[in-house]
Design a protein around this motif. Structure first.
Motif, PDB file in Angstrom:
ATOM      1  N   ALA A 104       0.837  -1.024   0.051  1.00 13.52           N
ATOM      2  CA  ALA A 104      -0.032   0.059   0.040  1.00 13.52           C
ATOM      3  C   ALA A 104       0.777   1.355  -0.035  1.00 13.52           C
ATOM      4  N   HIS A 105       2.143   1.144   0.013  1.00 19.03           N
ATOM      5  CA  HIS A 105       3.171   2.367  -0.013  1.00 19.03           C
ATOM      6  C   HIS A 105       2.790   3.104  -1.104  1.00 19.03           C
ATOM      7  N   GLY A 106       2.614   4.411  -1.080  1.00 16.71           N
ATOM      8  CA  GLY A 106       2.408   5.429  -2.257  1.00 16.71           C
ATOM      9  C   GLY A 106       1.182   5.412  -2.890  1.00 16.71           C
ATOM     10  N   ARG A 107       0.379   4.555  -2.083  1.00 16.60           N
ATOM     11  CA  ARG A 107      -1.060   4.486  -2.851  1.00 16.60           C
ATOM     12  C   ARG A 107      -2.079   5.025  -1.740  1.00 16.60           C
ATOM     13  N   GLY A 108      -1.720   5.744  -0.907  1.00 18.36           N
ATOM     14  CA  GLY A 108      -2.627   6.417   0.089  1.00 18.36           C
ATOM     15  C   GLY A 108      -2.577   5.474   1.400  1.00 18.36           C
TER      16      GLY A 108
ATOM     17  N   ARG B  55      11.330   5.708   0.517  1.00 24.44           N
ATOM     18  CA  ARG B  55      11.259   6.925   1.018  1.00 24.44           C
ATOM     19  C   ARG B  55       9.649   7.272   1.223  1.00 24.44           C
ATOM     20  N   LYS B  56       9.358   7.744   2.507  1.00 27.56           N
ATOM     21  CA  LYS B  56       7.730   8.359   2.574  1.00 27.56           C
ATOM     22  C   LYS B  56       7.585   9.286   1.634  1.00 27.56           C
ATOM     23  N   GLY B  57       6.573   9.307   1.046  1.00 26.63           N
ATOM     24  CA  GLY B  57       5.695  10.069   0.203  1.00 26.63           C
ATOM     25  C   GLY B  57       6.406  10.216  -1.256  1.00 26.63           C
ATOM     26  N   GLN B  58       7.601   9.120  -1.629  1.00 28.50           N
ATOM     27  CA  GLN B  58       8.024   9.011  -3.090  1.00 28.50           C
ATOM     28  C   GLN B  58       7.773   7.804  -3.603  1.00 28.50           C
ATOM     29  N   PRO B  59       7.601   7.831  -4.843  1.00 26.21           N
ATOM     30  CA  PRO B  59       7.517   6.539  -5.671  1.00 26.21           C
ATOM     31  C   PRO B  59       8.106   5.427  -5.254  1.00 26.21           C
TER      32      PRO B  59
END
Length: 229
Positions: free
Chosen positions: A23-27, A86-90
């Motif tokens: 789910a990282h990067g998908r909200g 990294r948080k918030g990055q692709p």
């Protein structure tokens, strides 16, 4: 309420962490959904693996997979899919690349560790089939071992001085229903309190080889199955 199996805690933790990674990067994903995925993984994955195992073993061209290899692969996958993000990055490491890396490491690391130590380590050991054997006391120092399963097994009796990486000197293949006599040479069972260096019994699937290694507590031995030679 459905029961859980051995390894359910591990599979539940892995399932929950993997859901967070995907789910990282998908909200992101809510805690409730992570919990549901973890509970489903804890119940479904052990039963799925138990169902697959007989079919997997029936295919000689498929490699043997041990519980230790699954453990290593799972944590290598988590490392590969989290350390470079990294948080918030692709996402930098695709899911497929992380799983491929983890699969390669699951097979390579046990072989490397075995070669460095000169003995088989626990991720390389095969599952025993001790439930297939009935032992009864024979005359003098003999033990009568009978194969209760519907497939061939190899039964081993390791005496003092015999341990991993060498197989038990007394290793005998038994067809379904067959029996054999094993000579304990006057030694007592190693699990008896105060007698850690006695004999050890273990049964394995062919072509794996019965042996034993020191327990993690450092006192006495566990019967183990070495990879087939």
């Amino acid at each position: 309420m459905p029961g859980f199996s051995d390894g359910s805690v591990f599979f539940g933790l892995f399932g929950g962490l993997f859901a967070i990674i995907v789910a990282h990067g998908r909200g992101g994903i809510s805690f409730r959904r992570v919990l549901l995925v973890a509970l489903a993984s804890a119940y479904v994955l052990p039963h799925l693996l138990a169902w697959i195992q007989p079919y997997w073993r029936a295919s000689p061209w498929l490699p043997e997979i041990t519980g230790g290899m699954v453990f290593l692969g799972a944590w290598f996958a988590l490392a590969a899919l989290t350390l470079f993000e990294r948080k918030g990055q692709p996402r930098r490491v695709p899911i497929w690349a992380g799983l491929l890396f983890a699969t390669c490491m699951a097979f390579a690391v046990p072989v490397l560790v075995d070669s460095l130590t000169g003995a088989y380590q626990r991720p390389s050991l095969r599952a025993d089939v001790n439930g297939c054997v009935r032992y009864t006391q024979g005359a003098e120092d003999n033990l009568d071992a009978t194969n209760l399963c519907d497939h061939e097994i190899v039964v081993g009796l390791c005496l003092p001085g015999e341990e991993n990486p060498s197989p038990c000197a007394q290793s005998i293949v038994l067809a379904p229903g067959d029996s054999t006599l094993l000579d304990r040479a006057g030694a007592l069972l190693s699990s008896i309190p105060g007698n850690p260096d006695g004999y050890t019994l273990v049964a394995c699937r062919l072509p794996h080889r019965p042996s034993r290694m020191t327990r993690t507590t450092g006192r006495g031995y566990d019967g183990v199955c070495l990879p087939g030679g």
